[in-house]
Design an enzyme around this catalytic site. Sequence first.
Site, PDB file in Angstrom:
ATOM      1  N   ASP A 251       0.877  -1.173   0.000  1.00  0.00           N
ATOM      2  CA  ASP A 251       0.000   0.000   0.000  1.00  0.00           C
ATOM      3  C   ASP A 251       0.911   1.219   0.000  1.00  0.00           C
ATOM      4  O   ASP A 251       1.974   1.199   0.618  1.00  0.00           O
ATOM      5  CB  ASP A 251      -0.904   0.008   1.240  1.00  0.00           C
ATOM      6  CG  ASP A 251      -2.131   0.891   1.065  1.00  0.00           C
ATOM      7  OD1 ASP A 251      -3.245   0.362   0.972  1.00  0.00           O
ATOM      8  OD2 ASP A 251      -1.957   2.136   1.011  1.00  0.00           O
ATOM      9  N   ASP A 299      -7.089  -4.479  -5.479  1.00  0.00           N
ATOM     10  CA  ASP A 299      -8.322  -3.840  -4.981  1.00  0.00           C
ATOM     11  C   ASP A 299      -8.069  -2.354  -4.779  1.00  0.00           C
ATOM     12  O   ASP A 299      -7.993  -1.868  -3.655  1.00  0.00           O
ATOM     13  CB  ASP A 299      -8.745  -4.514  -3.666  1.00  0.00           C
ATOM     14  CG  ASP A 299     -10.061  -3.954  -3.150  1.00  0.00           C
ATOM     15  OD1 ASP A 299     -10.848  -3.434  -3.962  1.00  0.00           O
ATOM     16  OD2 ASP A 299     -10.298  -4.027  -1.927  1.00  0.00           O
ATOM     17  N   CYS A 339     -14.183  -0.445  -7.304  1.00  0.00           N
ATOM     18  CA  CYS A 339     -15.259   0.036  -6.433  1.00  0.00           C
ATOM     19  C   CYS A 339     -15.760   1.404  -6.912  1.00  0.00           C
ATOM     20  O   CYS A 339     -16.412   2.127  -6.174  1.00  0.00           O
ATOM     21  CB  CYS A 339     -14.803   0.090  -4.980  1.00  0.00           C
ATOM     22  SG  CYS A 339     -13.407   1.176  -4.706  1.00  0.00           S
TER      23      CYS A 339
HETATM   24  N1  SAH Z   1      -8.232  -4.036  -0.260  1.00  0.00           N
HETATM   25  C1  SAH Z   1      -8.537  -3.232   0.889  1.00  0.00           C
HETATM   26  C2  SAH Z   1      -9.157  -1.905   0.536  1.00  0.00           C
HETATM   27  C3  SAH Z   1      -8.349  -1.067  -0.419  1.00  0.00           C
HETATM   28  S1  SAH Z   1      -8.656   0.635  -0.251  1.00  0.00           S
HETATM   29  C4  SAH Z   1      -9.414  -4.024   1.861  1.00  0.00           C
HETATM   30  O1  SAH Z   1      -9.844  -5.140   1.548  1.00  0.00           O
HETATM   31  O2  SAH Z   1      -9.660  -3.521   2.949  1.00  0.00           O
HETATM   32  C5  SAH Z   1      -7.460   1.289  -1.323  1.00  0.00           C
HETATM   33  C6  SAH Z   1      -6.048   1.408  -0.767  1.00  0.00           C
HETATM   34  O3  SAH Z   1      -5.204   1.762  -1.838  1.00  0.00           O
HETATM   35  C7  SAH Z   1      -5.844   2.474   0.299  1.00  0.00           C
HETATM   36  O4  SAH Z   1      -5.339   1.888   1.471  1.00  0.00           O
HETATM   37  C8  SAH Z   1      -4.808   3.429  -0.300  1.00  0.00           C
HETATM   38  O5  SAH Z   1      -3.833   3.876   0.642  1.00  0.00           O
HETATM   39  C9  SAH Z   1      -4.138   2.568  -1.350  1.00  0.00           C
HETATM   40  N2  SAH Z   1      -3.564   3.289  -2.491  1.00  0.00           N
HETATM   41  C10 SAH Z   1      -4.061   4.364  -3.147  1.00  0.00           C
HETATM   42  N3  SAH Z   1      -3.259   4.688  -4.199  1.00  0.00           N
HETATM   43  C11 SAH Z   1      -2.245   3.788  -4.211  1.00  0.00           C
HETATM   44  C12 SAH Z   1      -1.114   3.592  -5.059  1.00  0.00           C
HETATM   45  N4  SAH Z   1      -0.874   4.380  -6.105  1.00  0.00           N
HETATM   46  N5  SAH Z   1      -0.309   2.562  -4.776  1.00  0.00           N
HETATM   47  C13 SAH Z   1      -0.518   1.752  -3.718  1.00  0.00           C
HETATM   48  N6  SAH Z   1      -1.579   1.899  -2.892  1.00  0.00           N
HETATM   49  C14 SAH Z   1      -2.431   2.903  -3.128  1.00  0.00           C
END
Ligand code: SAH
Length: 395
Positions: A251, A299, A339
């Site tokens: 993340d 995700d 989403c």
């Molecule tokens: N899969 C998770 C929910 C994902 S929410 C679950 O099941 O709970 C999306 C996440 O993507 C967030 O935590 C955010 O910090 C991260 N994110 C956003 N942009 C990103 C990027 N460019 N690279 C890596 N992570 C990212």
Amino acid sequence: MSKTITLKRGKEDSLLRFHPWVFSGAIANLPEGLEEGDTVSVVAADGRPLGTGHYEIGSIAVRMLSWDNEADIDASFFATRLAAAWQLRERLGLVRPADNTTFRLVHGEGDFLPGCVVDVYGNTAVLQAHSPGMHYARHDIARALTQLPGAGITNVYYKSETTLPYKARLDPVNDYLIGGFETNIALENGLRFNIDWLKGQKTGFFVDQRDNRALIESFSRGARVLNMFCYTGGFSVYAMRGGASLVHSVDSSAKAVALTDANIELNFPGDTRHTAYAEDAFKYLTDMPAGAYDLIILDPPAFAKHRSAIKNAMVGYRRINAAAFRKITPGGILATFSCSQAISKEQFRLAVFTAAAQSGRKVRILHQVTQGADHPVSIYHPEGEYLKGLILHVE
Ligand code: SAH
């Protein structure tokens, strides 16, 4: 007596079909002195009663609460709706104090409470208002939550600073309406999670992925797993229980990585199969060697929050999926999600199709998935279906 909004001629059709929104363009006239958040009766041009809703300024002007024009939108109205929502969660088998204490209790339009979201984490309910009407109703809702028979909810945290229309000047404050902090550990299918409703995204946890996490668990035995966009590490914890040989969680947010590490430690103390990395997804997917993972979960956050962003979002989905297709081990499984409400199931599938075609890999669809049943979608309000996922086999 609530104030009355009259629609233009012929604009009642969607309401007669139980669509829960009145768009501002459908309204013939607004009554004198109408304020945002007021309860209104809606009538057709010929005076025919259509129902009762909350008024707000914007393209969605009324969110319908009842198809009864005489409905009193008071404390007992909310108590009745919440009790029905609770019963449905019981019916779905989600209320299991010994091993499942987290679920969505109210999913807005899907529970006939448009503008209201409630997620339950053990004794604590996190309430989000997306409309001024629900903001004004928050104390009635909070009280009704703590009075739900058998639910044991003692704390209600209100978290609407970022979900209310900012122009509404309601000055919402994120705070406990009832009770206070007790414990933030909730159970999902027997796994334990620290939920950070104070500082976390949304209500603190992505409850909507519960069924898909369980599906991933069933594919994890012996697999080397990459959980991209891990946030609280939900998929990682399930993959660990499913017998993965290695789990890497990624993340871009260091806070998310810390949350994931904490949740792994809570369930699998000292287990060395897991490592979390704070890195950008595009960089990680580009730099990782081919063949390092047998199961990849993508995700991402909503790439398109509004229609204007659809084009860029499609490019984003195509790019991350293309990278995963290129790198996944032959015979691997890719679980890929969107989403974004503004992206349809068909558009998402097209982006993933294009990515697959670019990679030249043979790809089969194993499952087409969506949000859990505690996020119901009114059949008249398809906009409520936002989570789309494809579980793919990649040769
Ligand atoms: N899969 C998770 C929910 C994902 S929410 C679950 O099941 O709970 C999306 C996440 O993507 C967030 O935590 C955010 O910090 C991260 N994110 C956003 N942009 C990103 C990027 N460019 N690279 C890596 N992570 C990212």
